[in-house]
Scaffold this motif. Structure first.
Motif, PDB file in Angstrom:
ATOM      1  N   TYR A   1      50.561  -0.236  19.048  1.00 46.14           N
ATOM      2  CA  TYR A   1      50.888   1.014  19.724  1.00 46.14           C
ATOM      3  C   TYR A   1      50.379   2.244  19.000  1.00 46.14           C
ATOM      4  N   SER A   2      50.080   3.271  19.792  1.00 45.27           N
ATOM      5  CA  SER A   2      49.738   4.591  19.255  1.00 45.27           C
ATOM      6  C   SER A   2      50.983   5.467  19.323  1.00 45.27           C
ATOM      7  N   TRP A   3      51.130   6.309  18.324  1.00 42.88           N
ATOM      8  CA  TRP A   3      52.258   7.240  18.266  1.00 42.88           C
ATOM      9  C   TRP A   3      51.767   8.608  18.712  1.00 42.88           C
ATOM     10  N   LEU A   4      52.299   9.097  19.810  1.00 42.13           N
ATOM     11  CA  LEU A   4      51.940  10.426  20.282  1.00 42.13           C
ATOM     12  C   LEU A   4      52.803  11.456  19.542  1.00 42.13           C
ATOM     13  N   PRO A   5      52.558  12.757  19.773  1.00 38.67           N
ATOM     14  CA  PRO A   5      53.214  13.753  18.905  1.00 38.67           C
ATOM     15  C   PRO A   5      54.733  13.572  18.760  1.00 38.67           C
TER      16      PRO A   5
ATOM     17  N   THR B   1      50.917  23.401  26.067  1.00 37.89           N
ATOM     18  CA  THR B   1      49.750  22.880  25.354  1.00 37.89           C
ATOM     19  C   THR B   1      50.043  21.578  24.616  1.00 37.89           C
ATOM     20  N   LEU B   2      51.277  21.120  24.663  1.00 34.08           N
ATOM     21  CA  LEU B   2      51.647  19.896  23.945  1.00 34.08           C
ATOM     22  C   LEU B   2      50.967  18.676  24.573  1.00 34.08           C
ATOM     23  N   PHE B   3      50.464  17.799  23.719  1.00 32.36           N
ATOM     24  CA  PHE B   3      49.833  16.575  24.222  1.00 32.36           C
ATOM     25  C   PHE B   3      50.938  15.604  24.631  1.00 32.36           C
ATOM     26  N   LEU B   4      51.386  15.801  25.853  1.00 33.95           N
ATOM     27  CA  LEU B   4      52.547  15.045  26.335  1.00 33.95           C
ATOM     28  C   LEU B   4      52.474  14.968  27.844  1.00 33.95           C
ATOM     29  N   ARG B   5      52.509  13.794  28.359  1.00 33.14           N
ATOM     30  CA  ARG B   5      52.645  13.597  29.796  1.00 33.14           C
ATOM     31  C   ARG B   5      53.766  12.586  30.010  1.00 33.14           C
TER      32      ARG B   5
ATOM     33  N   LEU C   1      59.287   9.039  14.075  1.00 33.35           N
ATOM     34  CA  LEU C   1      58.928   8.081  13.021  1.00 33.35           C
ATOM     35  C   LEU C   1      59.009   8.734  11.636  1.00 33.35           C
ATOM     36  N   LYS C   2      58.470   9.944  11.526  1.00 31.44           N
ATOM     37  CA  LYS C   2      58.491  10.651  10.234  1.00 31.44           C
ATOM     38  C   LYS C   2      59.926  10.999   9.824  1.00 31.44           C
TER      39      LYS C   2
ATOM     40  N   LEU D   1      55.624  10.350  16.795  1.00 29.30           N
ATOM     41  CA  LEU D   1      55.315  10.475  15.369  1.00 29.30           C
ATOM     42  C   LEU D   1      56.372  11.314  14.646  1.00 29.30           C
TER      43      LEU D   1
ATOM     44  N   ARG E   1      52.116   4.924  23.184  1.00 30.04           N
ATOM     45  CA  ARG E   1      51.230   4.336  24.176  1.00 30.04           C
ATOM     46  C   ARG E   1      50.685   3.033  23.612  1.00 30.04           C
TER      47      ARG E   1
END
Lengths: 580, 580
Positions: free
Chosen positions: B42-46, B7-11, B52-53, B49, B35
């Motif tokens: 850029y957008s940070w996907l899960p 279910t992870l938002f990852l491709r 980064l955190k 992020l 992305r």
């Protein structure tokens, strides 16, 4: 952790800032939580940032609990997707637009439906991937016409925005309900008093939308509720119960009367009572307000709005009903250019005859009879019957809602109150997935267009809302879930033993896992107590006169109660007070 | 926490993105960490992020450890303070400028010296308040001419910027040293290989500045170091050892020669060796490069830069030396407008005679003798002696630094390398506190102007730097301190018992406090292993064929080593591997 006030970047102010009108704004500035950097743009000082992070934490935990996945999109966005949906222009002046060094148009994101739609489109391709809920806690920009009340309505602010993507309506409904419950848990944990109100619907084609409003006298949003049934709605969303059509076969014919000097409803009613049989009031008259309306990309079109003369047109309700079209009042120039509009004497007939659109309040049902303008200076028509003498182009929710109006559920009267929008949940449906053709391969092998929900929480605004709901005349009073510190420890005794004792106590509270702010400044106890009240940490501990006799004081900032406890019991008692 | 890949938002992507040139960019996109939303944005996907955190957390802890106080300033800033310091114009096209709905100029903050100075001025008034170090971890904007390499050089990026305010130079030095040590701890904890190099100084009046450069072939910054002494410097900061002046009483007079067809150094040296006594090389010639220079608010002024013919002018060194003035090469139009400039034959004399400024390399010391242009087509002058035949307006560090140049400390040769700027610490002194008159009442009762330091860490850039320094041809290899997960648990066996066992193991690892990503997708073991390598979690656990025999495999992503352990020992062994 122990934070020493002697070195803390914090200066409290005695006076309210000149530009502050609402309590939260005054107190957050006076207590050194925020500072203004530009109109509607604020800096977060150490204490303010702590509260902001505490709110973020609660929001994050509850979003994770419903399976939301956190990502982070940029604030600086390309124009193109916003052109695709039309929002580049629809946002009007509220959008911060930028040209980069190459002259390329960009914007500062006011909300991110476009980018999330594109992201899901680019990553997902199969029904097996769905559903998904993505969220971010991110800085947003809106160039408000009237930024106000400090961080309550800023031009740069922090929001949690999330977006759900589902295969069908049932899925969307489930995602929506999950958000609704998560929001209730968030606001309950934060101890915000709120109501959930029905928000404007319809324009999106039956999709549901609700707002979470914090109850507050300083709120900009008016909502109504029915005490009897619990119904609550944003004023924009109140649906007027439409009366049944009345048969009009037996009604007398409409007659035009000379009505000199009756340009207002008041003068018209006086004329009617003086001249006609029977008793009349403003609700018997039909007032026609002229506006011009422009659909996105279209031309301005003159539109008459017919409402009972007893009610004003509520411009916010009118705007919400016409959205996404723009609406403006007619100017004198517009009247001059359209001589068929006779100011003060406008009626339905001239509008129809001149091709203007005419929308009426639902109370103007077929068979209802009205006194209204006859489209000539000094003349009105009496007994003009809807559906017989004129046929409006449709109904519109534009009349003001007033205390005592019947609740749409028929269970009692409505009463009005004010609130601050802190959350908004929205079943968007396919508006954005249509625009970007966000399809996946369905189980049947055919493409399925996704359906989308959008959900927002005003994270930085919540800091102001909490200050608004939790303060007294002495200062702030933070709920424990968001207080910048667990304990405010005041050294109010200069004796070395007391100072050492206070430092030891701070260290022990720290070891017990509490976040302590220690007022170790060279200031009088009076100054320190005042600051403790202003800063609003819920549990205050005073090492003062009683220390020599072996006691410290524990004060509850909410109740104002103070108890003396033996030094040896202090840690356990403070921990108990904080955890209670 | 357990994150399920189903279910992870990852491709993950099989192919490198078309616009990616450097490994970190390719891998962070392929592995689904980031992305692109717009050029340099850029957008940070899960997963991105999470990294980064993790970087932010390390930075925050070390900033807090030196007494830094975290605050948060807006990105949207008023123009006025940047006018006061001149940076509204100095930043040129790199500044994102905005007009708000009222036409008021605003900007997106590229760095916040102005606002922090104003904040300290508004809050603090006494020497007792100092010193103070404030910091923020915040989104910055620079409209880079050439955004590149994904998040390595973006136009929207996350920085930690901090600012110290002190009463005197000793205080500033102490704040600077504290930051220097904090930065070393940050980069050590993050496992970044870096060097500290001397950065450009002088322009601020003796103030010190150092850069932290991550060692990297793809770096844009060239630095040099002396292996023998440990000296390291940004190329812009290398100081050329100036030779002692040479007495010139016995030197022959300068003679002008016909030198047809010698517009280049090469042809000139060939002519000299063919015509004159002795042996000559390029270092005997004086090359004069023409530029135009504009001080802030001033006019363009023609300037000659004289360097030994054996060296090119390094435009970055030239720019750094002239900062804050702008510099550009002369155009053909400029040459046409100034006929005294004879291209290919420019000498010091015409420059002086026509009022142009003339700056020379430190090697052009008094008494040195040169072959240089005679300001006439086809003519050069031989034996032109500095200090006798011409007097430059000053020296300038503009000549390129080459491998083998002597280290300024005299201890050996310099060698060049490339790096990526990840930190910069700067003793600003009073540049900003002068501009805003940031004074406090001193101990003596007189006002004291504060002195300031400014310190930055490229937080989002560090994610790219870590990917750059820690990867192999299969994918990323995160240091444990920043990995998005502690353990990557792969289910590589479809048997129910194995699947249940893997889920149980994930739950136990979660209970042990580890952050687990569980590959529970319906995919082949081969696909899952490839993704595990690409994603780069340092510890990979495989529940595979061995499960029936009671074992699972633990793989180390860095060493590539794999061990089989009994299922019963798995939790303890994995915890040990993660904590090692």
């Amino acid at each position: 952790m122990i934070t020493r006030m002697s070195t803390l970047f914090l200066r409290t102010l005695r006076d309210d800032p000149a530009d502050a009108e609402v309590p939260s704004h005054k107190l957050l500035v006076r207590a050194g939580y925020v500072r203004r950097a530009a109109p509607g743009v604020y800096s977060w000082l150490p204490l303010g940032l702590r509260v902001l992070k505490a709110v973020e934490k609660v929001v994050r935990e509850e979003m994770n609990a419903i399976g939301g996945q956190e990502i982070l999109l940029p604030a600086l966005l390309p124009r193109e997707p916003y052109d695709t949906t039309g929002r580049w222009t629809e946002y009007g002046d509220a959008l911060f637009r930028i040209k980069d060094r190459k002259g390329v148009d960009m914007l500062l994101g006011p909300t991110h439906e476009e980018l999330f739609s594109l992201l899901v489109k680019s990553e997902y391709s199969s029904y097996k991937d769905l559903p998904v809920t993505l969220y971010q806690i991110q800085t947003k920009y809106r160039d408000e016409e009237r930024p106000r009340a400090g961080i309550l309505r800023g031009r740069e602010f922090v929001m949690k925005d999330s977006y759900s993507f589902d295969l069908d309506d049932d899925g969307l409904k489930a995602s929506y309900d999950a958000h609704r419950e998560a929001y209730q848990r968030i606001f309950d944990r934060l101890q915000v008093a709120y109501v959930i109100v029905a928000a404007t619907s319809g324009a999106m084609g039956g999709s549901a939308s609700e707002e979470f409003l914090a109850e507050s006298e300083v709120g900009e949003d008016t909502y109504v509720r029915c005490i009897e049934s619990g119904y609550a709605a944003n004023v924009e969303a109140v649906v007027t119960p439409a009366p049944e059509p009345v048969p009009f076969d037996d009604l007398p014919e409409a007659v035009v009367h000379e009505t000199p000097d009756t340009p207002t409803i008041e003068t018209l009613v006086a004329w009617a009572n003086a001249t006609l049989d029977g008793s009349y009031d403003a609700a018997d008259t039909l007032k026609n307000v002229l506006v011009k309306v422009r659909e996105p990309g279209g031309e301005w079109q003159i539109t008459g709005i017919g409402v009972p003369g007893s009610r004003e047109v509520d411009f916010k309700r009118l705007e919400a009903s016409l959205e996404p079209a723009e609406v403006e009042l007619l100017t004198d120039a517009d009247f001059a250019a359209n001589p068929f509009l006779v100011k003060g004497y406008i009626g339905p007939k001239a509008l129809a005859a001149n091709g203007a659109r005419y929308l009426v309040d639902p109370r103007v049902a077929d068979g209802t009879s009205w006194i209204t303008g006859a489209d000539e200076q000094g003349r009105h028509v009496v007994g003009l019957v809807a559906g017989r003498d004129f046929t409006p182009d449709g109904t519109i929710e534009a009349a003001e809602v007033v205390d005592g109006d019947p609740s749409p559920d028929g269970k009692g009267p409505l009463v009005a109150a004010r609130g601050i929008e802190i959350g908004h949940i929205f079943q968007l449906g396919q508006k954005y997935t249509e625009a970007f053709e966000v399809d996946v391969l369905g189980e049947s092998g055919k493409p399925v267009r996704l359906t989308m929900g959008s959900y927002g929480v005003g994270v930085s605004r919540l800091v102001a809302v909490l200050a608004e709901q939790h303060h007294d005349d002495k200062g702030l009073r933070w709920p424990k879930s968001v207080s910048p510190f667990d304990v405010h420890l005041v050294i109010a005794n200069k004796d070395d033993a007391a100072v050492t004792g206070a430092n030891d106590l701070a260290a022990e509270l720290d070891s017990a896992g509490l976040d302590v702010v220690l007022d170790d400044r060279k200031a009088s106890p009076g100054v320190k107590f005042k600051d403790a009240e202003l800063l609003g940490v819920p549990t205050v501990v005073v090492v003062g006169r009683g220390y020599a006799a072996g006691t410290v004081e524990i004060r509850d900032r909410f109740s104002g109660e103070a108890i003396e406890v033996p030094v040896g019991d202090a840690v356990a008692q403070v921990v108990a007070a904080v955890r209670s």
